[in-house]
Design a protein around this motif. Sequence first.
Motif, PDB file in Angstrom:
ATOM      1  N   THR A   1       0.847  -1.192   0.000  1.00  0.00           N
ATOM      2  CA  THR A   1       0.000   0.000   0.000  1.00  0.00           C
ATOM      3  C   THR A   1       0.879   1.238   0.000  1.00  0.00           C
ATOM      4  O   THR A   1       2.023   1.198   0.431  1.00  0.00           O
ATOM      5  CB  THR A   1      -0.913   0.028   1.245  1.00  0.00           C
TER       6      THR A   1
ATOM      7  N   ASP B   1      -0.450   3.879   1.556  1.00  0.00           N
ATOM      8  CA  ASP B   1      -0.985   4.558   2.730  1.00  0.00           C
ATOM      9  C   ASP B   1      -0.084   4.183   3.899  1.00  0.00           C
ATOM     10  O   ASP B   1      -0.167   3.071   4.421  1.00  0.00           O
ATOM     11  CB  ASP B   1      -2.420   4.108   3.004  1.00  0.00           C
TER      12      ASP B   1
ATOM     13  N   ILE C   1      -0.410  13.390   5.589  1.00  0.00           N
ATOM     14  CA  ILE C   1      -1.175  13.252   4.352  1.00  0.00           C
ATOM     15  C   ILE C   1      -2.071  14.480   4.203  1.00  0.00           C
ATOM     16  O   ILE C   1      -2.613  14.984   5.194  1.00  0.00           O
ATOM     17  CB  ILE C   1      -2.039  11.971   4.385  1.00  0.00           C
TER      18      ILE C   1
ATOM     19  N   LEU D   1      -7.474   5.936  -0.480  1.00  0.00           N
ATOM     20  CA  LEU D   1      -6.431   6.925  -0.225  1.00  0.00           C
ATOM     21  C   LEU D   1      -5.063   6.445  -0.698  1.00  0.00           C
ATOM     22  O   LEU D   1      -4.235   7.245  -1.154  1.00  0.00           O
ATOM     23  CB  LEU D   1      -6.380   7.255   1.267  1.00  0.00           C
ATOM     24  N   ALA D   2      -4.827   5.136  -0.616  1.00  0.00           N
ATOM     25  CA  ALA D   2      -3.530   4.585  -1.008  1.00  0.00           C
ATOM     26  C   ALA D   2      -3.209   4.842  -2.479  1.00  0.00           C
ATOM     27  O   ALA D   2      -2.040   4.863  -2.869  1.00  0.00           O
ATOM     28  CB  ALA D   2      -3.505   3.085  -0.736  1.00  0.00           C
TER      29      ALA D   2
ATOM     30  N   PRO E   1      -1.748   9.343  -3.416  1.00  0.00           N
ATOM     31  CA  PRO E   1      -0.800   9.912  -2.450  1.00  0.00           C
ATOM     32  C   PRO E   1      -0.677  11.421  -2.591  1.00  0.00           C
ATOM     33  O   PRO E   1      -0.559  11.946  -3.696  1.00  0.00           O
ATOM     34  CB  PRO E   1       0.521   9.210  -2.806  1.00  0.00           C
TER      35      PRO E   1
END
Length: 511
Positions: A39, A41, A165, A178-179, A182
């Motif tokens: 990932t 994230d 983030i 979300l991963a 970025p």
Amino acid sequence: MKLIHAAAALALSSALIGLSAAPAGAKEITVAVSSTFTTMDPYDATDTLSYSAAKTMYEGLFGFDKDMKLQNVLAESYTVSPDGLVYTVKLRKGVKFHDGTEFQADAVKANFDRVTNKANALRRYSLYYNIAKTEVVDPYTVKFTLHEPFSAFVNQLGHASGAMICPNAIKQYPGKQLAFHPCGTGPFKVAEYNPSEILHVVKNPDYWRKGLPKIDGMTFKPVPENSTRVAMLRTGEAQFIYPVPPEQVKTLEGEPNLTITKTPSIIERYVAFNTQIAPFNNPKVRQALNYAVNKTALAKVAFNGLADPVTGVAPKGVEFADVYGAWPYDPKKARELLKEAGYPNGFTATLWSLYNHTTAQKVIQFLQQQFAQVGVKVSVMAMEAGQRTSYLLKKPKDSQLKMVYAGWSSSTGELDWALRPLLATASWAPVAVNYGYYSNKVLDENFREALRTTDKAKKQALYSSAQKAVWEDCPWIYLVTEQNVSGQAKNVSGFYIQPDGGFEFSGVDVK
């Protein structure tokens, strides 16, 4: 939340194709690594590779240099209350996120509110669960209040998972989405990302550190096959590879255009037992299998001598780690213990590996042969990165695990994070990575007390007692500590492998 699968990643890659092509004459490097990404994230990553690659785009309040020394990054300073419960952090001014918004205290709150919300089920909840609340004092001051004193807290904030983030991205891309989007404050921006194939990042022109980055972009490519990774370095398709296969080190050291770097690591390799099921719920069986493995031979066979037998529950180089000496190789003693445990003819089991690269394959095959010599027959399976969640992150009643070859490094540099996520009762999978559901009252109580004090002598005594109890109880087969071996083109500088196997590349350059 619905997981985004490979097809979604490919769709995203296609959407970003215009960004991913490097301009003519761009100064870029390609880095070939041994595994796929899990990932991008950082708060949901448990593998060093994924959150290390994410450091191209993300930064935290604190971090570690190439020698694992703690340093300020997006934080300028901090103070701690006398009771050890409140940490007040002053933030750096003039920093922008990739989306153009300014980095301020509200971003810190948004990120730590997200990870400490248990309902979000992020993998790094276990690292930050002790945060009771995060508050904005003013635009450039943030205050953390802890549930209980935690003397390693700033080290935790320095862990690469504690990334800042973009708050807008957190709102716009919930859950696993979300991963694939970025957005941080780091020196590079995402151009293309597919977990199994590529991470391509390009220079952030608004980066706050003047003069950095020195190159226009980097491409990370997962290449599990050792020989292919080496071939990429030789042909110039890659300018940096990690790890260099141990069996190729001497050959590559003789090539004039390449540099091979060997440095000590705090990466410990071990086999975890499922301690909740027979026969591995019997300490004599666990001790027997420790005696059954020749760690010195394993270091030679699988790592070409570029590893050393483990000498403690945590490796040398981790603060507060104790050294006992390697667990002896004694197959006769192993057979005696198996007989005492009620298995005079051995037993059958399965051995999984967290990794499927060539070196890991050698390790599990070696272990298979060693176990057979004391009557234990095992079948082996090496996992791809995407299989780990489905096979390992299960509650005890649902787990099919018998034994698993794994590794860990303390990316905070302190003993707490070297052992608590792997061995504490509160860290049982799927909460953290105690895959074998091990429980030890001494460890649980001593680690809690150690983190409540800043007295180093008291902390060492508590940690030492816990380490001794675990060492003798053998929840693992204690195998080897690797050396970090990387290879690079001679015209590349400023790219380092940290002791925990992470990357430090803030000053990377190509001449």
